[in-house]
Design an enzyme around this catalytic site. Structure first.
Site, PDB file in Angstrom:
ATOM      1  N   LYS A 124      23.141  44.755  76.968  1.00 48.85           N
ATOM      2  CA  LYS A 124      22.403  44.500  75.719  1.00 48.85           C
ATOM      3  C   LYS A 124      21.149  43.720  76.081  1.00 48.85           C
ATOM      4  CE  LYS A 124      22.643  45.113  71.233  1.00 48.85           C
ATOM      5  NZ  LYS A 124      23.236  46.220  70.464  1.00 48.85           N
ATOM      6  N   ASP A 164      18.170  48.762  68.251  1.00 51.71           N
ATOM      7  CA  ASP A 164      19.130  47.902  67.536  1.00 51.71           C
ATOM      8  C   ASP A 164      18.299  47.258  66.420  1.00 51.71           C
ATOM      9  OD1 ASP A 164      22.007  46.703  67.739  1.00 51.71           O
ATOM     10  OD2 ASP A 164      20.785  44.925  67.475  1.00 51.71           O
ATOM     11  N   GLY A 235      22.700  45.098  54.016  1.00 47.12           N
ATOM     12  CA  GLY A 235      21.559  45.523  54.818  1.00 47.12           C
ATOM     13  C   GLY A 235      20.942  46.760  54.197  1.00 47.12           C
ATOM     14  N   PHE A 236      19.699  47.031  54.530  1.00 47.52           N
ATOM     15  CA  PHE A 236      19.140  48.343  54.154  1.00 47.52           C
ATOM     16  C   PHE A 236      18.358  48.857  55.346  1.00 47.52           C
ATOM     17  CE2 PHE A 236      14.762  47.008  52.854  1.00 47.52           C
ATOM     18  CZ  PHE A 236      14.949  45.634  52.822  1.00 47.52           C
ATOM     19  N   GLY A 237      18.970  48.671  56.541  1.00 54.33           N
ATOM     20  CA  GLY A 237      18.355  49.150  57.772  1.00 54.33           C
ATOM     21  C   GLY A 237      18.890  50.504  58.165  1.00 54.33           C
ATOM     22  N   ASN A 238      18.740  50.800  59.434  1.00 54.81           N
ATOM     23  CA  ASN A 238      19.085  52.105  59.968  1.00 54.81           C
ATOM     24  C   ASN A 238      20.552  52.466  59.742  1.00 54.81           C
ATOM     25  OD1 ASN A 238      18.640  54.420  61.719  1.00 54.81           O
ATOM     26  ND2 ASN A 238      19.910  53.295  63.157  1.00 54.81           N
ATOM     27  N   VAL A 239      21.449  51.523  60.020  1.00 57.66           N
ATOM     28  CA  VAL A 239      22.878  51.820  59.922  1.00 57.66           C
ATOM     29  C   VAL A 239      23.296  52.017  58.457  1.00 57.66           C
ATOM     30  CG1 VAL A 239      25.193  50.929  60.400  1.00 57.66           C
ATOM     31  CG2 VAL A 239      23.377  50.625  62.084  1.00 57.66           C
ATOM     32  N   ALA A 240      22.810  51.132  57.585  1.00 53.76           N
ATOM     33  CA  ALA A 240      23.139  51.236  56.154  1.00 53.76           C
ATOM     34  C   ALA A 240      22.652  52.572  55.594  1.00 53.76           C
ATOM     35  CB  ALA A 240      22.502  50.078  55.391  1.00 53.76           C
ATOM     36  N   TRP A 241      21.492  53.004  56.060  1.00 52.10           N
ATOM     37  CA  TRP A 241      20.905  54.268  55.593  1.00 52.10           C
ATOM     38  C   TRP A 241      21.814  55.458  55.935  1.00 52.10           C
ATOM     39  CZ3 TRP A 241      18.623  57.606  59.509  1.00 52.10           C
ATOM     40  CH2 TRP A 241      18.044  58.751  58.993  1.00 52.10           C
TER      41      TRP A 241
HETATM   42  P1  NDP Z   1      17.933  47.307  61.233  1.00 49.98           P
HETATM   43  O1  NDP Z   1      16.937  46.360  61.805  1.00 49.98           O
HETATM   44  O2  NDP Z   1      17.511  48.703  60.953  1.00 49.98           O
HETATM   45  O3  NDP Z   1      18.555  46.711  59.883  1.00 49.98           O
HETATM   46  C1  NDP Z   1      19.237  45.478  59.849  1.00 49.98           C
HETATM   47  C2  NDP Z   1      19.321  44.964  58.428  1.00 49.98           C
HETATM   48  O4  NDP Z   1      19.995  43.704  58.436  1.00 49.98           O
HETATM   49  C3  NDP Z   1      17.998  44.712  57.782  1.00 49.98           C
HETATM   50  O5  NDP Z   1      18.135  44.848  56.376  1.00 49.98           O
HETATM   51  C4  NDP Z   1      17.728  43.255  58.191  1.00 49.98           C
HETATM   52  O6  NDP Z   1      16.786  42.626  57.357  1.00 49.98           O
HETATM   53  C5  NDP Z   1      19.091  42.648  58.029  1.00 49.98           C
HETATM   54  N1  NDP Z   1      19.246  41.471  58.922  1.00 49.98           N
HETATM   55  C6  NDP Z   1      19.016  41.412  60.268  1.00 49.98           C
HETATM   56  N2  NDP Z   1      19.271  40.181  60.739  1.00 49.98           N
HETATM   57  C7  NDP Z   1      19.650  39.445  59.675  1.00 49.98           C
HETATM   58  C8  NDP Z   1      20.052  38.106  59.518  1.00 49.98           C
HETATM   59  N3  NDP Z   1      20.102  37.252  60.573  1.00 49.98           N
HETATM   60  N4  NDP Z   1      20.390  37.705  58.266  1.00 49.98           N
HETATM   61  C9  NDP Z   1      20.376  38.568  57.214  1.00 49.98           C
HETATM   62  N5  NDP Z   1      20.006  39.852  57.312  1.00 49.98           N
HETATM   63  C10 NDP Z   1      19.657  40.292  58.515  1.00 49.98           C
HETATM   64  O7  NDP Z   1      19.183  47.279  62.244  1.00 49.98           O
HETATM   65  P2  NDP Z   1      20.349  48.331  62.388  1.00 49.98           P
HETATM   66  O8  NDP Z   1      20.666  48.938  61.087  1.00 49.98           O
HETATM   67  O9  NDP Z   1      20.033  49.210  63.540  1.00 49.98           O
HETATM   68  O10 NDP Z   1      21.568  47.390  62.856  1.00 49.98           O
HETATM   69  C11 NDP Z   1      22.421  46.723  61.928  1.00 49.98           C
HETATM   70  C12 NDP Z   1      23.696  46.277  62.631  1.00 49.98           C
HETATM   71  O11 NDP Z   1      24.376  47.400  63.203  1.00 49.98           O
HETATM   72  C13 NDP Z   1      23.509  45.288  63.796  1.00 49.98           C
HETATM   73  O12 NDP Z   1      24.601  44.410  63.857  1.00 49.98           O
HETATM   74  C14 NDP Z   1      23.518  46.205  65.012  1.00 49.98           C
HETATM   75  O13 NDP Z   1      23.864  45.515  66.205  1.00 49.98           O
HETATM   76  C15 NDP Z   1      24.591  47.188  64.591  1.00 49.98           C
HETATM   77  N6  NDP Z   1      24.565  48.462  65.305  1.00 49.98           N
HETATM   78  C16 NDP Z   1      23.450  49.250  65.287  1.00 49.98           C
HETATM   79  C17 NDP Z   1      23.457  50.449  65.944  1.00 49.98           C
HETATM   80  C18 NDP Z   1      22.315  51.393  65.848  1.00 49.98           C
HETATM   81  O14 NDP Z   1      22.481  52.535  66.275  1.00 49.98           O
HETATM   82  N7  NDP Z   1      21.169  51.019  65.307  1.00 49.98           N
HETATM   83  C19 NDP Z   1      24.616  50.873  66.750  1.00 49.98           C
HETATM   84  C20 NDP Z   1      25.776  50.010  66.626  1.00 49.98           C
HETATM   85  C21 NDP Z   1      25.709  48.838  65.945  1.00 49.98           C
HETATM   86  P3  NDP Z   1      15.527  41.881  58.061  1.00 49.98           P
HETATM   87  O15 NDP Z   1      15.009  42.795  59.117  1.00 49.98           O
HETATM   88  O16 NDP Z   1      14.595  41.674  56.943  1.00 49.98           O
HETATM   89  O17 NDP Z   1      16.082  40.613  58.646  1.00 49.98           O
END
Ligand code: NDP
Length: 445
Positions: A124, A164, A235-241
């Protein structure tokens, strides 16, 4: 040595690393009996060796902003364990990144990658860089500076990073471009690449899809499925999507999503238009989920709160570590939630997990449930090596099969005397056995 003595030693050797200690404790606690019962593992002192990373690289990342000011961040790559394949694990850019966080993630990655049954070791990396409010040019310069140092330690048979938190297709592109220039070669040294330059179909959605496939398998064990189920995501990032898309496709109703500013309750449930809007919000570098309620007036925004107070059947935390605590867990139980699936890495605190165990609900740890992301990265590496590209259906089918196999492995090693499945224990034992055996076979290295 007892488990307590072992943990005391790990704590003394890794001061100021709470996330790392938390992750080690959770794994070692559940595999202790299996370990003690295997004289070969004990003789080779596998546990003490496996908690020590093979290598941690720390480096300076200087870069210039658009106004000509010079900044410096810290870059880190933890090359944790290469017993079953090249180091593999994402790169995270977030101000909360430090050695403890990356060691916890790298440690978890060893067992997750082992569970996929693909030949990938654990690693990592990342930086404490905060991309919020930064221009595209600033992000490019940062990524290039990061890679100008890290490239020395990467290679398709050595260490293959991915995205990530804070690292999506854009950042992977800038880092890959710099790697290619410095090495003067085009190799599959990153996964999550763009479609036209070696990326795999489904990779962007894979983690979320895999999580939902895994949850579906858990529900099946109780004769249930997603149809009509109320689901909360954080969350509304990649994984949530990806998770929102698949839950909706399978007939579930995503009624809550969240951001660092609070959560959205949408009783109508997400649909394609709303899911696409989540992506728009992210791409605009906007960390406010509250905008969703302005765009879709039937939705309500709850400032500073977490979505775990909403009445749901299934909860899927998709944001970050330790985002769901004991109070949140109790709220979910009081509201009749029967299934919690970790999509982020270690999003539930140990106290929260204890509550889930007490209620004997379906609970899956991230290292099993979110392994679809790295599994599809593994499939991307295979396609790169074979110099071909599989169709969407082919990749999805392989991902689905891998998630079913991981679920089966968890059941095999985690089924308790009363029939309830301890997925945490199952995932840890299944992931550990393979790596520990490989380490024994390879001698004292
Ligand atoms: P993204 O950056 O796309 O989305 C992450 C989301 O979580 C955003 O909404 C972000 O908001 C929020 N977030 C991040 N850090 C914090 C924090 N400290 N407090 C509150 N909110 C937070 O990331 P991913 O969707 O890619 O990843 C999400 C999780 O899934 C992580 O734990 C990652 O390790 C895990 N994961 C991801 C994989 C992947 O393929 N992408 C694979 C396996 C696991 P903001 O950016 O505004 O802080």
């Amino acid at each position: 040595m007892t488990f307590q003595e072992f943990m005391a030693k790990v704590e003394a050797r890794n001061p100021g690393e709470p996330e790392f200690i938390q992750a080690v404790k959770e794994v070692v606690e559940t595999i202790w009996d299996v370990y003690e019962a295997n004289p070969r593992f004990v003789k080779n002192n596998i546990l003490e060796r496996i908690v020590e990373p093979e290598r941690v690289i720390i480096f300076r990342v200087p870069w210039m902003d658009d106004q000509g000011n010079v900044h410096v961040n810290r870059g880190i790559r933890v090359q944790y364990n290469s017993a079953i394949g090249p180091y593999k694990g994402g790169i995270r850019f977030h101000p909360s990144v430090n050695v403890s966080v990356l060691k916890f993630l790298g440690f978890e990655q060893i067992f997750k990658n082992s569970l996929t049954s693909l030949p990938m070791g654990g690693g990592k990396g990342g930086s404490d860089f905060d991309a919020r409010g930064r221009s595209d040019a600033e992000i490019m310069r940062f990524c290039q500076s990061f890679m100008a140092e890290l490239y020395r330690y990467l290679g398709p048979d050595l260490d293959v990073p991915a995205g990530d938190i804070g690292v999506g297709a854009r950042e992977v592109g800038y880092m890959f471009g710099m790697y290619k220039k410095l090495r003067n070669e085009f190799t599959g040294v990153f996964t999550g690449k763009g479609r036209t330059w070696g990326g795999s179909l489904i990779r962007p959605e894979a983690t979320g899809f895999g999580v939902v496939y895994f949850t579906e398998e858990m529900l099946k064990t109780r004769g249930e499925n997603f149809k009509g189920k109320r689901v909360a995501l954080s969350g509304f990032g990649n994984v949530a999507w990806g998770a929102a898309q698949k839950v909706t496709e399978l007939g579930g109703k995503v009624v809550a999503i969240s951001g660092p500013d609070g959560y959205i309750l949408d009783e109508e449930g997400l649909n394609e238009e709303k899911i696409n809007y989540m992506v728009e919000l992210r791409q605009s570098n906007n960390d406010r989920v509250s905008d969703y309620a302005d765009k879709f007036p039937n939705a309500k925004f709850f400032a500073g709160k977490r979505p775990w107070e909403v009445k749901v059947d299934v909860a899927i935390p998709c944001a970050t570590q330790n985002e769901l605590n004991a109070q949140d867990a109790q709220n979910l139980m009081d509201n009749g939630c029967t299934c919690v699936c970790e999509a982020a890495n270690m999003p539930c605190t140990p106290e929260a997990i204890e509550i889930f165990f007490k209620h004997r609900i379906l609970f899956a740890p991230g290292k099993a449930a979110n392994a679809g992301g790295v599994a599809t990265s593994g499939l991307e590496m295979t396609q790169n090596s074979m110099r071909l590209s599989w169709t969407r259906e082919e990749v999805d089918e392989k991902l689905h099969a891998i998630m079913r196999n991981i679920h089966e492995a968890c059941r095999e090693h985690g089924t308790q005397a009363d029939g309830w499945v301890n997925y945490v224990k199952g995932a840890n034992i299944a992931g550990f056995m393979k790596v520990a055996t490989a380490m024994c076979d390879q001698g004292l290295v």
